[in-house]
Design an enzyme around this catalytic site. Structure first.
Site, mmCIF file in Angstrom:
data_model
loop_
_atom_site.group_PDB
_atom_site.id
_atom_site.type_symbol
_atom_site.label_atom_id
_atom_site.label_comp_id
_atom_site.label_asym_id
_atom_site.label_seq_id
_atom_site.Cartn_x
_atom_site.Cartn_y
_atom_site.Cartn_z
ATOM 1 N N LYS A 13 0.759 -1.096 -0.245
ATOM 2 C CA LYS A 13 0.049 0.079 0.228
ATOM 3 C C LYS A 13 0.990 1.304 -0.033
ATOM 4 O O LYS A 13 0.300 2.015 -1.608
ATOM 5 C CB LYS A 13 -0.811 0.050 1.054
ATOM 6 C CG LYS A 13 -1.791 -1.081 1.512
ATOM 7 C CD LYS A 13 -2.823 -0.861 2.179
ATOM 8 C CE LYS A 13 -2.337 -0.872 4.151
ATOM 9 N NZ LYS A 13 -1.416 -2.323 4.040
ATOM 10 N N ARG A 88 -10.186 0.956 8.817
ATOM 11 C CA ARG A 88 -9.426 -0.916 9.498
ATOM 12 C C ARG A 88 -10.851 -1.756 10.079
ATOM 13 O O ARG A 88 -10.313 -2.550 10.042
ATOM 14 C CB ARG A 88 -8.299 -0.426 9.827
ATOM 15 C CG ARG A 88 -7.413 -0.504 9.039
ATOM 16 C CD ARG A 88 -5.525 -0.647 10.383
ATOM 17 N NE ARG A 88 -4.801 -0.072 9.035
ATOM 18 C CZ ARG A 88 -3.548 -0.421 9.324
ATOM 19 N NH1 ARG A 88 -3.053 -1.590 9.093
ATOM 20 N NH2 ARG A 88 -2.760 0.369 8.283
ATOM 21 N N ARG A 127 11.750 -6.687 5.346
ATOM 22 C CA ARG A 127 11.444 -5.179 5.342
ATOM 23 C C ARG A 127 12.413 -4.597 6.176
ATOM 24 O O ARG A 127 12.824 -4.694 6.978
ATOM 25 C CB ARG A 127 9.800 -3.933 4.986
ATOM 26 C CG ARG A 127 10.195 -3.082 5.428
ATOM 27 C CD ARG A 127 8.814 -2.291 5.006
ATOM 28 N NE ARG A 127 8.045 -2.748 6.504
ATOM 29 C CZ ARG A 127 6.375 -2.618 6.146
ATOM 30 N NH1 ARG A 127 5.571 -1.684 5.083
ATOM 31 N NH2 ARG A 127 5.903 -2.884 7.501
ATOM 32 N N ARG A 162 10.938 -1.606 11.537
ATOM 33 C CA ARG A 162 10.320 -1.971 12.126
ATOM 34 C C ARG A 162 10.255 -2.498 13.176
ATOM 35 O O ARG A 162 10.076 -4.335 12.427
ATOM 36 C CB ARG A 162 9.299 -1.497 11.133
ATOM 37 C CG ARG A 162 9.199 0.012 10.607
ATOM 38 C CD ARG A 162 7.680 0.129 9.307
ATOM 39 N NE ARG A 162 6.198 -0.484 10.189
ATOM 40 C CZ ARG A 162 5.031 -0.327 9.136
ATOM 41 N NH1 ARG A 162 5.217 0.249 8.028
ATOM 42 N NH2 ARG A 162 4.247 -1.246 9.175
ATOM 43 N N ARG A 173 -0.586 -8.280 13.040
ATOM 44 C CA ARG A 173 -1.379 -7.708 12.319
ATOM 45 C C ARG A 173 -2.125 -8.449 11.139
ATOM 46 O O ARG A 173 -3.000 -8.180 10.998
ATOM 47 C CB ARG A 173 -0.184 -7.166 12.084
ATOM 48 C CG ARG A 173 0.584 -5.667 12.417
ATOM 49 C CD ARG A 173 1.804 -5.542 12.134
ATOM 50 N NE ARG A 173 1.907 -5.368 10.883
ATOM 51 C CZ ARG A 173 3.202 -5.032 9.985
ATOM 52 N NH1 ARG A 173 4.259 -5.417 10.256
ATOM 53 N NH2 ARG A 173 2.976 -4.428 9.245
#
Ligand code: AP5
Length: 219
Positions: A13, A88, A127, A162, A173
């Protein structure tokens, strides 16, 4: 043009939103970035939400609704915006509908990026994110590598993982996405706004699919 981007964590996203907003010249409203900014700055909201975010949980609705309402009232959102990461939950979606109705504005499309769970886990575990708050570029240890290990191509700042990209937080998540956020796509289903886009493939390929969907929707 007013758009919503939905999709599981790691669907791409943020990567796609940055690119699309640059080309469409609309505001990129990323609730994840807004939250991380407040955590970094140690504001009262930041201190309150940090434990939720780092464990992979969702920030309580009233906090998110207030942050987004304030952000959408800023001048750069007047000509268009892309909401990345909001709504969300069903209460967030209902609040967005009310806020837009008050402003006499409508969404153009709700774009759902579809990526399977195993692909998402691979993307998030690898990531690495730029530590420069004005850059925040994303890389991947294996697929989207920086030219120099651990250093951002754009600004030279160090890259880090992160805290919510640890395996336990990724699991939480994903669970939240399937349990709560997929319901939001159902909420929008009857409005005819939902456009599903395959999020697997190169960044360029996914970008082109999104452009095609938007072009087919018209401005
Ligand atoms: P947020 O930052 O929004 O996290 P997220 O939705 O989990 O999404 P991510 O940023 O992890 O992934 P992405 O889909 O943007 O993918 P990206 O482009 O980075 O929110 C963080 C937290 O804030 C939430 O968990 C929650 O606590 C809180 N929060 C935020 N909004 C909230 C709300 N509305 N309500 C309650 N709480 C809220 O890409 C991921 C990786 O894949 C990168 O390494 C990238 O380089 C790579 N990649 C991208 N595209 C491709 C591709 N096509 N092929 C291969 N790799 C790719």
């Amino acid at each position: 043009m007013r758009l919503v981007f939905m999709g599981p964590p790691g669907a791409g996203k943020g990567t796609q939103a940055k690119r699309l907003c640059d080309s469409l010249r609309i505001a990129h409203v990323s609730t994840g970035d807004m939250i991380r900014e407040r955590i970094r700055a140690g504001t009262p909201v930041g201190l309150k939400v940090q434990p939720f975010v780092e464990s992979g949980g969702l920030v309580p609705d009233p906090i998110m609704v207030d942050l987004v309402s304030e952000r959408l009232a800023e001048p750069d959102c007047a000509t268009g915006f892309l909401l990345d990461g909001f709504p969300r939950t069903q209460p967030q979606a209902e609040s967005l509908t009310r806020s837009l109705a008050k402003l006499g504005r409508q969404l153009k499309a709700v774009i759902v990026l579809e990526v399977p769970d195993d692909e998402v886990v691979g993307r998030l575990s690898g990531r690495r994110t730029c530590t420069n708050p004005n850059c925040q570029a994303n890389y991947h240890m294996h697929t989207i590598r920086p030219r120099e290990v651990g250093k951002c191509d754009r600004c030279g700042h160090p890259l880090v993982q992160r805290p919510d990209d640890r395996p336990e937080a990724i699991r939480t998540r994903l669970e939240n996405y399937h349990r709560q956020t997929e319901e939001v796509a159902k909420y929008y289903h009857d409005t005819g706004l939902v456009r599903r886009v395959v999020g697997v493939g190169s960044v360029d390929e996914v970008h082109q699919r999104i452009r095609d969907v938007i072009d087919a929707t018209g401005r």
